[in-house]
Enzyme design. Structure first.
Site, PDB file in Angstrom:
ATOM      1  N   ASN A 566     -19.844 -57.513  18.236  1.00 20.68           N
ATOM      2  CA  ASN A 566     -20.446 -56.183  18.152  1.00 20.68           C
ATOM      3  C   ASN A 566     -21.365 -56.098  16.945  1.00 20.68           C
ATOM      4  OD1 ASN A 566     -18.212 -56.341  16.352  1.00 20.68           O
ATOM      5  ND2 ASN A 566     -18.291 -54.122  16.116  1.00 20.68           N
ATOM      6  N   CYS A 568     -20.726 -55.280  13.945  1.00 23.70           N
ATOM      7  CA  CYS A 568     -20.134 -55.706  12.667  1.00 23.70           C
ATOM      8  C   CYS A 568     -19.270 -56.949  12.805  1.00 23.70           C
ATOM      9  CB  CYS A 568     -19.330 -54.555  12.060  1.00 23.70           C
ATOM     10  SG  CYS A 568     -20.273 -53.020  11.901  1.00 23.70           S
ATOM     11  N   GLU A 570     -16.570 -57.844  14.411  1.00 23.59           N
ATOM     12  CA  GLU A 570     -15.114 -57.894  14.485  1.00 23.59           C
ATOM     13  C   GLU A 570     -14.572 -57.710  15.898  1.00 23.59           C
ATOM     14  OE1 GLU A 570     -15.702 -53.397  13.943  1.00 23.59           O
ATOM     15  OE2 GLU A 570     -16.765 -55.285  13.651  1.00 23.59           O
TER      16      GLU A 570
END
Length: 921
Positions: A566, A568, A570
């Site tokens: 995604n 970020c 994670e």
């Protein structure tokens, strides 16, 4: 109560009170409101007989009788109208209660009046300023209430050390002028206190409490609540009034009115407002509290209750669950993600944090994906786009008999869409594009964030990430060639991983060698890897993420493929043409669960159990802007429970980040969280049923995250995976529970950046090391001086905290390493991000990764990068089985020479832009 009862015989209530005015204690005139008498009398009865007596016929009749007597007395005195002082009304209430022989109730009422009289006395002016005046909202000019300023500072400083209230008032007075607007006086106090945070961290709490007073006045005015009452008494009324007004203004879901607002109001804990630091409360004030035409309608505890109510809407006992959720959020033991805080309980409750999409290789699919980006970004979702299926530059287009322009021109449109649709006006739109490293456009993709070259083929406002298969790393390590293809010639590579990818990729290389594939390019794997690292250092992008660990350890590999992470890095969920992956995030405050030098396991268990339930509720309550997201979320129900405050937890344990003990703590804490989270999801499955696609999953096969390491090991060559796989807990009971109930959620854990919610709670971000011990933080709420309170506390204990130390910290950019008088143990404990060997970050992350079913946002810091260091670091991340990495942060190459202490904290300069990782949290 019937108004006719309150009228004189022969008169209607309207004629007897129509022209009656009440003189308030400040001299203002307001219209008479008979209901306030009955409410006050009712409260007096309930104070004696208990809340359980509410609604009883006896109390109802007694209240009517007393109220009638008061009205008769007032009407006899004033006849056809006039003015009556509020004290006279209260005197008549006391007299009527005594005449009714309700002595205990009368005493309760007297005590109530005395308590409020004392409260008003404490706020009364001690002295008027001899020269300065203020202009009130009604245009009246009055002397500056110097006494009120002193009382406000005194109350804000209670139970705090090192606060000079007199000096604070004097400093604020220097910023005032004659005729200043009355509301600006409190702002001057706030700004003065804010400027002292660098010298004493407790000033952060003082500033927050002064801001809280400003918020109280603003909210009370917006909701027509009594301005003179303290917060403890305003809160219950504020909740019910806010819900009523929020529904009226079409800000809140009408279902919020169905809660027992009196019960929920009584459950609010105003004292928890004192947990806030200034940065946290200012962030909520600026961006999270619901407002109407600029006026805030929420106080902090009302805000947390509103979020909790929104998450409990579909519970069997919504009131009890709302209180449970509120207790967790307001304790700061756990915090929901930003979209949940923004939108819970509203008419468009988009509560999910992250959306992952796969873009199809035709114009309809491409522009459909861009439209989906816009719709999802509008409601505060962070975006990850998989662009690998889109054919490369020079590919044949059968429909037009032309040639493709490749991926890059479309990414420019994505970039501009992210700028245009800025998440509802609350924060910047944010998207990350992923491309597999065998794609023919990969080399141009690597350069998207460069500041040189054709601007039409640059994307400065979006993020990029390389989706790297293990085979590329293997080829790089053995100095072999690497072949780049267009996906329309090799369509199945996108969906293959592990040994299946390796075999098929080699078949395509053989086809290219035979001339069966004509559009390809052969490059040195080592040179491509070096270019990845070079542009990563220069621009911070593309991030390096690993395709095979993400898929081989995915619980959902029976139902699809993880094509990207995604925004970020994670989240690792499947995507396809029909499914947009969705993840719902929240984070445990790990520091709050460390007490007396050890992890509080029982408290952690309670936190995780409630948090997983809250996250699972998001799936059902969530507002879905696009249908593919709803379908995917209901089938798989993934959630991402993470953590923040890891660095602060180490401070509480007196451990340096660069220690074997810190790595062990990362392992121990993550195993406990994993144990409780997986067990909580399995328990929810017993209550609510397993998720739709559970059968065939790794969970169904009895393979937990710790077991899935073996799947990765089997696909790696000998020696390419070196990971500690030890455990401390007996997982037998969890395995048996899963076998019995299944799992409620396909994925349970993910560690997000927590950029904003950690500010709200007042702890270090996510799993990050301390950036600096003294610096200026900038975000959408402004610039904030941040000083490490743990360092200050330890320096005070050593007798070392003084103005000289403050100036030394400024001079050395928040570093303690060159300050001679600081003990070596403290220097080790308070080493900052760029002073830590980044390999320690990888080692701690590897210990967490073995317990995670998704991934973690792992920033890597390097003060003096080199090609060799970067190569070793990212190869180490791969060897340790990490699924993803996030930003590479490095210091700027130049800095100002310092010859004297500087006047303000000077932040370290990164060679990359600050990430907008707030889009996740």
């Amino acid at each position: 109560m019937s108004t006719a009862i309150l009228a004189e015989p022969g008169q209607s209530a309207s004629t007897s009170t129509a022209s009656l005015q009440v003189i308030k204690r400040n001299g203002a005139l307001v219209g008479f409101d008979v209901s306030k008498i009955s409410v006050a009398v009712t409260k007096a009865f309930l104070a004696v007989e208990g809340d359980e007596a509410a609604g009883s016929a006896r109390i109802h009749d007694s209240v009517e009788q007393v109220t009638h007597q008061v009205m008769q007395a007032i009407s006899r005195r004033l006849k056809a109208g006039g003015k009556v002082h509020i004290e006279d009304i209260q005197d008549q209430v006391e007299l009527a209660l005594m005449r009714a022989e309700e002595q205990k109730v009368a005493r309760a009422y007297v005590l109530y009046r005395e308590a409020h009289a004392q409260e008003r006395a404490s706020l009364a002016p001690v002295e008027a300023h001899p020269t300065l005046t203020v202009k009130k909202a009604n245009g009246e000019v009055a002397p500056l209430d110097l006494g009120l300023m002193k009382v406000q500072v005194e109350r804000a400083s209670q139970e705090l050390e090192g606060i000079d209230g007199e000096s604070l008032v004097e400093g604020a007075l220097r910023n005032l002028y004659d005729g200043i607007a009355e509301e600006e006086v409190l702002s001057a106090l706030i700004m003065t206190a804010r400027g002292r945070i660098e010298q004493e961290p407790d000033y952060s709490a003082v500033t927050a409490r002064l801001l809280l007073e400003q918020l109280r006045l603003e909210t009370a005015a917006a909701l027509s609540l009594p301005l003179s009452l303290p917060l403890a008494e305003i809160y219950p009324q504020a909740l019910s009034t806010f819900i009523e007004q929020g529904i009226h203004y079409e800000l809140l879901d009408e279902a919020m009115a169905a809660f027992d607002l009196e019960r929920l109001g009584a459950a609010l804990k105003p004292e928890r407002d004192h947990q806030f630091g200034f940065l946290g409360l200012q962030t909520l004030y600026d961006r999270y509290f619901l407002n109407w035409k600029g006026d805030r309608l929420e106080l902090p505890q009302v805000f947390f209750m509103r979020v909790s109510m929104g998450l409990a809407l579909q519970e069997d006992d919504p009131n009890a669950r709302a209180i449970e959720f509120y207790d967790l959020l307001s304790s700061f033991d756990y915090m929901a993600s930003t979209p949940t805080l923004f939108n819970s309980g509203t008419r468009h409750s988009q509560l999910s944090s992250c959306y992952l999409t796969t873009v199809q290789d035709d114009l309809e699919g491409i522009y459909g994906a861009i439209r989906d980006n816009a719709m999802l970004s509008k409601w505060a979702g962070g975006l990850g786009n998989d662009w690998t299926p889109v054919r490369a530059l020079g590919s044949h287009i059968k429909g037009t008999n032309g040639s493709s322009q490749g991926v890059v021109p479309f990414l420019k449109v994505v970039n501009d869409t992210a700028v245009a649709v800025n998440q509802g006006g609350k924060r910047k739109g944010a998207v990350c594009a992923y491309l597999e490293s065998w794609h023919l456009d990969i080399e141009e993709f690597l350069e998207l964030r460069k500041n040189t070259g054709d601007e039409r083929r640059r994307t400065h406002d979006m993020n990029t990430a390389s989706w790297v298969p293990d085979l590329l790393i293997e080829r790089m390590r053995s100095d072999q060639d690497w072949t780049l293809f267009s996906p329309n010639d090799t369509p199945d590579l996108h969906d293959l991983y592990g040994n299946a990818f390796r075999a098929r990729y080699q078949e395509y290389e053989a086809m290219a060698a035979r001339g069966e594939i004509t559009l390809f390019n052969t490059v040195s794997a080592k040179q491509l890897w070096r270019k990845m690292l070079t542009v990563l250092f220069e621009t911070g992008h593309p991030w390096i993420t690993f395709k095979d660990p993400c898929n081989l350890r995915s619980p959902q590999q029976h139902r699809g493929v993880v094509h990207s992470s995604n925004l970020c890095t994670e989240i690792t969920l499947n995507t396809s043409a029909d499914e947009i992956a969705v993840c719902n995030l929240g984070s445990i405050n790990l520091a709050a669960h460390v007490h007396n030098g050890e992890l509080d396991v029982q408290r952690l268990e309670r936190t995780v159990n409630t948090a997983v339930r809250m996250l699972d509720n998001v799936v059902d309550i969530n507002y879905y802007a696009v249908p593919q997201a709803k379908s995917s979320n209901f089938k798989h129900r993934p959630v991402g429970l993470g953590l923040m405050g890891f660095q602060d937890a180490l401070y509480r344990l007196n451990l340096p980040y660069t220690s074997a003990e810190a790595v062990e703590f990362a392992d121990v804490a993550m195993e406990q969280i994993s144990y409780f989270a997986i067990r909580a999801s399995a328990a929810l499955a017993g209550e609510r049923g397993a998720y739709e696609t559970y059968e065939g999953s790794l969970w169904h096969q009895g393979i937990l995250p710790i077991d899935s390491i073996n799947l990765l090991k089997e696909a790696r060559q000998d020696g390419d995976l070196s990971l500690n796989t030890s455990s401390r807990l007996d997982w037998t009971a969890v395995r048996e529970l899963i076998a019995r109930n299944g799992m409620r959620n396909s994925n349970v854990m993910a560690i997000a950046p927590t950029a904003t919610i950690s500010n709200i709670v007042g702890v270090s971000q996510s799993i990050e090391p301390a950036y600096q011990n003294l610096f200026v933080k900038s975000n959408l709420s402004g610039e904030f001086t941040v000083v490490n309170p743990s360092l200050v506390r330890d320096l005070k204990a050593e007798g070392l905290w003084d103005n000289v130390m403050v100036n030394d910290l400024k001079y050395f950019d928040g570093s303690v390493q060159q300050i001679d008088r600081i003990p070596a143990a403290l220097k080790a404990r308070y080493a900052t991000a760029f002073e830590i060997d980044a390999r320690w970050l990888v080692e701690a992350a590897a210990r967490r990764q073995k317990w995670l079913d998704q991934a973690q946002s792992l920033n890597l810091y390097m003060a003096e990068p080199s090609g060799k260091k970067l190569d070793e670091l990212y190869q180490l991340a791969w060897e340790r089985g990490l699924k993803t990495t996030y930003y590479l942060r490095s210091l700027g190459a130049t800095g100002a020479e310092k010859t004297a202490p500087v006047a303000a904290p000077q932040p370290q300069v990164c060679s990359i832009d600050e990430p907008d990782c707030e889009a996740c949290q």
